[in-house]
Design a protein around this motif. Structure first.
Motif, mmCIF file in Angstrom:
data_model
loop_
_atom_site.group_PDB
_atom_site.id
_atom_site.type_symbol
_atom_site.label_atom_id
_atom_site.label_comp_id
_atom_site.label_asym_id
_atom_site.label_seq_id
_atom_site.Cartn_x
_atom_site.Cartn_y
_atom_site.Cartn_z
ATOM 1 N N UNK A 1 0.822 -1.200 0.000
ATOM 2 C CA UNK A 1 0.000 0.000 0.000
ATOM 3 C C UNK A 1 0.861 1.258 0.000
ATOM 4 N N UNK A 2 0.367 2.264 -0.662
ATOM 5 C CA UNK A 2 1.042 3.562 -0.735
ATOM 6 C C UNK A 2 0.443 4.441 0.349
ATOM 7 N N UNK A 3 1.025 4.342 1.528
ATOM 8 C CA UNK A 3 0.436 4.907 2.746
ATOM 9 C C UNK A 3 0.077 6.374 2.619
ATOM 10 N N UNK A 4 0.939 7.178 2.017
ATOM 11 C CA UNK A 4 0.665 8.607 1.897
ATOM 12 C C UNK A 4 -0.590 8.865 1.067
ATOM 13 N N UNK A 5 -0.796 8.053 0.036
ATOM 14 C CA UNK A 5 -1.959 8.212 -0.841
ATOM 15 C C UNK A 5 -3.203 7.644 -0.168
#
Length: 121
Positions: free
Chosen positions: A55-59
């Motif tokens: 997962x792309x945590x910031x997004x």
């Protein structure tokens, strides 16, 4: 529209299980080329490059797990009617539409595309 933020996959990444890299995202790279060609215009928009793996945590923190595909343009003021919404965040995830909005909202040149209707003389 300085409140817009553009999220891209950081170039030069490797994919686990593949030995034929490094890679760039073909969709993000179209936008990277435009940013590199017009560096003065690129200064007027915040660009965030995130690692490829999900997962792309910031997004995800902004638009949810289901919307973490990139590129992604988070819109500040005056979002267009076709923008998606997640909570209070309005965004566009389609590369062609992002390129369109970079032209109309930030002054980047448009990509030359075939006309859908003939030009009248």
């Amino acid at each position: 529209m300085a409140d817009d933020t553009l999220y891209l996959i950081a170039p030069d990444f490797h994919v686990p299980g593949r030995e034929d890299g490094p890679f760039v995202c073909p969709f993000c790279n179209q936008i990277e080329g435009l940013l590199a060609s017009f560096p003065q215009l690129a200064l007027d928009i915040e660009v965030v490059r995130v690692p490829f793996p999900r997962p792309r945590a910031a997004v995800v923190a902004l638009v949810g797990e289901e919307n973490q595909a990139l590129p992604l343009l988070i819109l500040g003021e005056d979002p267009p009617a076709d923008a998606h919404q997640y909570g209070d965040i309005r965004f566009i995830a389609d590369t062609d539409r992002i390129l369109d909005l970079l032209a109309t909202r930030h002054g980047f040149p448009r990509l030359l595309r075939p006309l859908t209707q003939p030009v009248e003389a």
